[in-house]
Design an enzyme around this catalytic site. Sequence first.
Site, PDB file in Angstrom:
ATOM      1  N   ARG A  52     -17.305  10.639 -37.511  1.00 47.30           N
ATOM      2  CA  ARG A  52     -18.587  10.290 -38.509  1.00 47.30           C
ATOM      3  C   ARG A  52     -18.393   8.797 -38.983  1.00 47.30           C
ATOM      4  O   ARG A  52     -19.320   8.230 -39.292  1.00 47.30           O
ATOM      5  CB  ARG A  52     -18.349  11.422 -39.540  1.00 47.30           C
ATOM      6  N   LYS A 151     -23.115   8.066 -44.109  1.00 55.60           N
ATOM      7  CA  LYS A 151     -22.530   8.097 -45.350  1.00 55.60           C
ATOM      8  C   LYS A 151     -22.180   6.825 -45.917  1.00 55.60           C
ATOM      9  O   LYS A 151     -20.959   6.238 -45.914  1.00 55.60           O
ATOM     10  CB  LYS A 151     -20.926   9.038 -45.119  1.00 55.60           C
ATOM     11  N   GLU A 184     -29.850  19.761 -49.486  1.00 56.22           N
ATOM     12  CA  GLU A 184     -28.377  19.963 -49.677  1.00 56.22           C
ATOM     13  C   GLU A 184     -28.201  19.647 -51.173  1.00 56.22           C
ATOM     14  O   GLU A 184     -28.927  19.476 -51.777  1.00 56.22           O
ATOM     15  CB  GLU A 184     -27.400  19.000 -48.665  1.00 56.22           C
TER      16      GLU A 184
HETATM   17  N1  PMP Z   1     -23.448  16.154 -48.622  1.00 61.13           N
HETATM   18  C1  PMP Z   1     -23.165  15.045 -49.105  1.00 61.13           C
HETATM   19  C2  PMP Z   1     -24.470  14.337 -49.886  1.00 61.13           C
HETATM   20  C3  PMP Z   1     -21.907  14.932 -49.376  1.00 61.13           C
HETATM   21  O1  PMP Z   1     -21.504  13.511 -50.026  1.00 61.13           O
HETATM   22  C4  PMP Z   1     -20.865  15.432 -48.746  1.00 61.13           C
HETATM   23  C5  PMP Z   1     -19.223  15.265 -48.747  1.00 61.13           C
HETATM   24  N2  PMP Z   1     -18.851  15.160 -50.198  1.00 61.13           N
HETATM   25  C6  PMP Z   1     -21.080  16.787 -48.064  1.00 61.13           C
HETATM   26  C7  PMP Z   1     -22.576  17.287 -48.031  1.00 61.13           C
HETATM   27  C8  PMP Z   1     -20.197  17.647 -47.467  1.00 61.13           C
HETATM   28  O2  PMP Z   1     -19.510  17.062 -46.383  1.00 61.13           O
HETATM   29  P1  PMP Z   1     -18.149  17.388 -45.932  1.00 61.13           P
HETATM   30  O3  PMP Z   1     -17.871  18.827 -45.459  1.00 61.13           O
HETATM   31  O4  PMP Z   1     -17.880  16.416 -44.560  1.00 61.13           O
HETATM   32  O5  PMP Z   1     -17.304  17.056 -46.893  1.00 61.13           O
END
Ligand code: PMP
Length: 285
Positions: A52, A151, A184
């Site tokens: 990622r 990200k 989300e």
């Molecule tokens: N959505 C956002 C906006 C995030 O920043 C994150 C990570 N903190 C997640 C979802 C969760 O992703 P992950 O399971 O890869 O930590």
Amino acid sequence: MALKIWINGELFDKENAKISVFDHGLLYGDGVFEGLRSYSGNVFKLDEHMDRFYESAASILLNVPIEKAELAKAIKLTLAENNIVDGYVRLIITRGSGTLGLDPEPCSNPQIIIIADKIKLYPQEFYDNGLEIITASTIRNHPNALNSRVKSLNYLNNIMGKVEGTQAGCAEALMLNHNGDVAECTADNIFLVKNGVISTPSVDAGILAGITRDTVIEIAKETGYAVSECTLSRHDVYVSDECFLTGTAAEIAPIVKVDQRVIGTGIPGKVTKDLHAKFHALVRS
Ligand code: PMP
């Protein structure tokens, strides 16, 4: 012992870990990052986080000037140097220092930074009793403005949502997308359970493709639950039997109230607890 920070292949004491004020990571949020977790000395889903990270960088035309395997080694080294067995790792790449203009072209020295530290977890009470959240009025970035799968170091969109949550006394907030559908939370993905079926917004809802989200989908399917990645409205959230969020730090956290509506019976649900137990077993295996 001072925390040791890895920058471009060298370890620095925390107070000497510095980057230029001309770095476009600082000036414009031009860069990308990852948040990883170490359990009993093992970095959970390291390959997925590395993929990622490199994809986020590729999407913004930022070349990561180090091989994936070498960077993965540096993460393990930084954890070991700081004696962190159970902790959190922040991996960052900035565009590097340039001029005061937007153009990334003059930036020739991307800074790769690894910070390994203790992890700040949600209080146990959130897992025992569940969290209350609200819907933020700030919508998630339009995918054609900045795709949420990147990200990026510019988290202002999520920060504005987070502030709304905090002001309402909530540790998280739900964010909708440009269509008004559920996207989300500010730093976590969201799942619903209705009549035994688990659903979550699809990646094209404009969300981060969470690694915990993928893991939970995998565990759920292996367990025999039906899983649907689909368009969800706030109504679906309000009438769900269970609701939970997922993220590297949060793992699986039950949500029992959304916008003052009690979800299901108002206590963490059976499916949520089952998935969290299986998730725990996996990360510790
Ligand atoms: N959505 C956002 C906006 C995030 O920043 C994150 C990570 N903190 C997640 C979802 C969760 O992703 P992950 O399971 O890869 O930590």
